[in-house]
Design a protein around this motif. Structure first.
Motif, PDB file in Angstrom:
ATOM      1  N   ALA A 130     -13.713  -3.797  -4.177  1.00 36.83           N
ATOM      2  CA  ALA A 130     -12.478  -3.014  -4.009  1.00 36.83           C
ATOM      3  C   ALA A 130     -12.596  -1.626  -4.608  1.00 36.83           C
ATOM      4  N   ASN A 131     -13.738  -1.296  -5.229  1.00 38.50           N
ATOM      5  CA  ASN A 131     -13.973  -0.025  -5.914  1.00 38.50           C
ATOM      6  C   ASN A 131     -13.042   0.150  -7.109  1.00 38.50           C
ATOM      7  N   ASP A 189      -0.764  -0.484 -10.194  1.00 40.71           N
ATOM      8  CA  ASP A 189      -0.853  -1.899  -9.819  1.00 40.71           C
ATOM      9  C   ASP A 189      -0.640  -2.097  -8.320  1.00 40.71           C
ATOM     10  N   ASP A 190       0.342  -1.390  -7.751  1.00 44.78           N
ATOM     11  CA  ASP A 190       0.573  -1.492  -6.309  1.00 44.78           C
ATOM     12  C   ASP A 190      -0.613  -0.927  -5.536  1.00 44.78           C
ATOM     13  N   ASP A 191      -1.202   0.133  -6.051  1.00 47.21           N
ATOM     14  CA  ASP A 191      -2.383   0.700  -5.399  1.00 47.21           C
ATOM     15  C   ASP A 191      -3.536  -0.313  -5.397  1.00 47.21           C
ATOM     16  N   LYS A 229      -9.546  -5.179   1.597  1.00 46.00           N
ATOM     17  CA  LYS A 229     -10.874  -5.795   1.599  1.00 46.00           C
ATOM     18  C   LYS A 229     -10.818  -7.295   1.877  1.00 46.00           C
ATOM     19  N   GLY A 230      -9.669  -7.778   2.301  1.00 43.44           N
ATOM     20  CA  GLY A 230      -9.540  -9.193   2.623  1.00 43.44           C
ATOM     21  C   GLY A 230      -9.464 -10.102   1.411  1.00 43.44           C
ATOM     22  N   VAL A 231      -9.072  -9.572   0.262  1.00 47.61           N
ATOM     23  CA  VAL A 231      -8.967 -10.364  -0.975  1.00 47.61           C
ATOM     24  C   VAL A 231      -7.495 -10.740  -1.163  1.00 47.61           C
ATOM     25  N   ASN A 232      -7.201 -12.014  -1.060  1.00 52.63           N
ATOM     26  CA  ASN A 232      -5.820 -12.479  -1.178  1.00 52.63           C
ATOM     27  C   ASN A 232      -5.386 -12.553  -2.643  1.00 52.63           C
ATOM     28  N   ILE A 233      -4.077 -12.543  -2.850  1.00 54.69           N
ATOM     29  CA  ILE A 233      -3.485 -12.666  -4.179  1.00 54.69           C
ATOM     30  C   ILE A 233      -2.952 -14.089  -4.331  1.00 54.69           C
ATOM     31  N   VAL A 234      -3.367 -14.775  -5.395  1.00 52.48           N
ATOM     32  CA  VAL A 234      -2.893 -16.134  -5.650  1.00 52.48           C
ATOM     33  C   VAL A 234      -2.225 -16.160  -7.028  1.00 52.48           C
ATOM     34  N   ARG A 294      -1.480   7.516   0.281  1.00 56.07           N
ATOM     35  CA  ARG A 294      -2.832   7.930   0.669  1.00 56.07           C
ATOM     36  C   ARG A 294      -3.910   7.012   0.087  1.00 56.07           C
ATOM     37  N   PHE A 295      -3.567   5.750  -0.215  1.00 54.82           N
ATOM     38  CA  PHE A 295      -4.544   4.880  -0.874  1.00 54.82           C
ATOM     39  C   PHE A 295      -5.751   4.625   0.020  1.00 54.82           C
ATOM     40  N   ALA A 296      -5.538   4.528   1.333  1.00 52.47           N
ATOM     41  CA  ALA A 296      -6.644   4.195   2.237  1.00 52.47           C
ATOM     42  C   ALA A 296      -7.698   5.301   2.260  1.00 52.47           C
ATOM     43  N   GLU A 297      -7.274   6.554   2.252  1.00 52.63           N
ATOM     44  CA  GLU A 297      -8.242   7.646   2.290  1.00 52.63           C
ATOM     45  C   GLU A 297      -8.883   7.890   0.928  1.00 52.63           C
ATOM     46  N   ARG A 298      -8.259   7.381  -0.138  1.00 55.22           N
ATOM     47  CA  ARG A 298      -8.825   7.562  -1.474  1.00 55.22           C
ATOM     48  C   ARG A 298      -9.715   6.414  -1.920  1.00 55.22           C
ATOM     49  N   GLN A 299      -9.542   5.228  -1.349  1.00 57.73           N
ATOM     50  CA  GLN A 299     -10.201   4.042  -1.888  1.00 57.73           C
ATOM     51  C   GLN A 299     -11.717   4.182  -1.960  1.00 57.73           C
TER      52      GLN A 299
END
Length: 443
Positions: free
Chosen positions: A326-327, A340-342, A350-355, A387-392
């Motif tokens: 997830a970088n 935290d939301d970012d 990245k397909g990582v679910n939250i449990v 803009r999280f997608a362009e920064r990730q």
């Protein structure tokens, strides 16, 4: 109209009466039924079968207010008279008469009653540790007894045998130097390894920190015995941001992860706010292989409810390879809010679910505190979230190199302290670089 209503009511009563009489039409059945019912409830009340099957369930009967009592003698009395009689020894319950303090509360080094403090003239003066601290330390470690039937080279169980559920929380503050005089069974730097089994994961506990010495002391006093009861192999890293710029919690967690990985190949990292205390040891500090676990799900400050469904803050556990995937966190959130939301968006992308653990397990107590100077709300947080997608791909672990100044790394008795200096101007223009070798997956 009135008479009709009365007739209808009488009809209802007569139907109800007929139904009741039909249930006990044979007069002999009614007394027999009542006798059997009384016998059943008496047998359930007098039977101790549930306690024989699961001795630790008796502890869940205790009131939470008693467990969190501020009176030390009350907590100690609860532990001695409720927990010890039902402790398991070689799979059999033992009585108070059979309880041996040296078996269950043994220490490599005796707890000192007298310690010394340096004076200004170069001499030292002995002083006595507070009796309340000694009682609290003993109380917490009475829950952290070593397993008796686990061989040294076997892997630790997925679910440790000595979990009890809700445990006491010591809320009183004691200076760190007093805690250092006690035996927390850890090596220098706050490192612990289970002595009787091979740990399943190597865990780095990363605590972002600035000017919260009181909270840190309370957390360390409660967290060490908590993790040891779970048979965790861990090291506690406290990443301290030196004054100079606004507090950047997310970047401190990235730094803690990177500095920890320089020391060892940790397979699991748990990011832990300094003001959150767990009090249910069934909330295992472990990292799922393919998902992120939000541990601090239900906090007393929020009436044990999720503020919103997508929240991913407080205490978070994630495998090292997923964190690298997830970088990490964004480094650009200076001030309060948004990071935290970012990170939740980064995991989902990245397909990582939250449990999460169930509500009765993932419960935490928050230490009350006021607002922090230098941690005001970040006015840019909403724009950064958009803009999280362009920064990730360019903002995170790969832009951390040369973006901070490591002032010192101190190996202290109860934790490893990493002192860093951040420059907001340098961080905001940092460019991505290849990850260092110790963050690359092994071939």
């Amino acid at each position: 109209m009135v008479s009709g209503r009365i007739v209808r009511n009488k009809r209802h009563y007569s139907l109800f009466g007929k139904l009741c009489r039909s249930c006990f039409r044979i007069n002999q059945i009614k007394p027999l039924f009542l006798v059997l019912l009384v016998i059943f409830f008496l047998s359930v009340y007098l039977s101790d079968l549930p306690l024989r099957k699961e001795p630790r369930k008796i502890f869940s009967m205790l009131n939470r207010s008693a467990l969190l009592a501020s009176n030390y003698s009350t907590r100690l009395k609860i532990a001695e008279h409720f927990l010890f009689p039902w402790q398991i020894k070689n799979e059999n319950k033992i009585s108070l008469e059979e309880y041996n303090d040296t078996d269950y509360f043994s220490s490599p080094t005796p707890v000192p009653l007298m310690v010394t403090t340096p004076l200004g003239n170069g001499t030292v003066q002995p002083y006595e540790l507070p009796q309340s601290l000694l009682e609290s330390h003993k109380l917490l470690y009475n829950y952290s007894q070593p397993s008796h039937n686990v061989k040294s080279k076997q892997p630790c169980p997925l679910v440790p045998h000595r979990l009890v559920g809700k445990v006491p929380v010591v809320k009183e503050y004691y200076p760190i130097d007093q805690l250092n005089s006690l035996d927390f069974r850890v090596k220098a730097g706050g490192t612990y390894t289970p002595p009787n089994c091979e740990p399943l994961q190597k865990i780095a506990i990363v605590i972002p920190f600035r000017q919260r010495e009181m909270h840190l002391s309370i957390l360390l006093l409660n967290l060490h015995p908590y993790l040891q009861r779970q048979e965790s192999s861990y090291t506690i890293f406290v990443v301290n941001q030196i004054q100079g710029s606004k507090f950047n919690r997310a970047m401190l967690m990235n730094i803690g992860f990177m500095e920890a990985m320089k020391r060892d190949r940790y397979t699991c990292v748990i990011f832990h706010d300094v003001d959150l205390i767990p009090f249910n040891d069934k909330s295992l500090y472990r990292c799922p292989k393919y998902s992120t676990r939000h541990l601090s799900v239900y906090i007393d400050k929020f009436d044990y409810r999720l503020p919103y469904k997508e929240i991913l803050g407080g205490v978070v556990a994630i495998s090292s390879h997923l964190f690298i995937k997830a970088n990490g966190y964004s480094n650009q959130f200076f001030g309060w809010g948004g990071e935290d939301d970012d990170f939740q968006h980064r995991c989902k992308s990245k397909g990582v679910n939250i449990v999460r653990y169930p509500k009765h397990v993932g419960q935490y107590m928050m230490i009350k505190h006021g607002g922090d100077s230098g941690n005001e709300a970040n006015p840019q947080r909403f724009d950064l979230l958009k803009r999280f997608a362009e920064r990730q791909g360019v903002d995170g672990l790969n832009s951390l190199t040369n973006a901070y100044t490591l002032k010192s790394l101190l190996t202290l008795p109860l934790y490893t302290r990493i002192n860093v200096l951040l420059d907001q101007t340098v961080v905001m223009i940092a460019e991505p670089k290849p990850l260092p070798p110790y963050l690359r997956p092994p071939k």
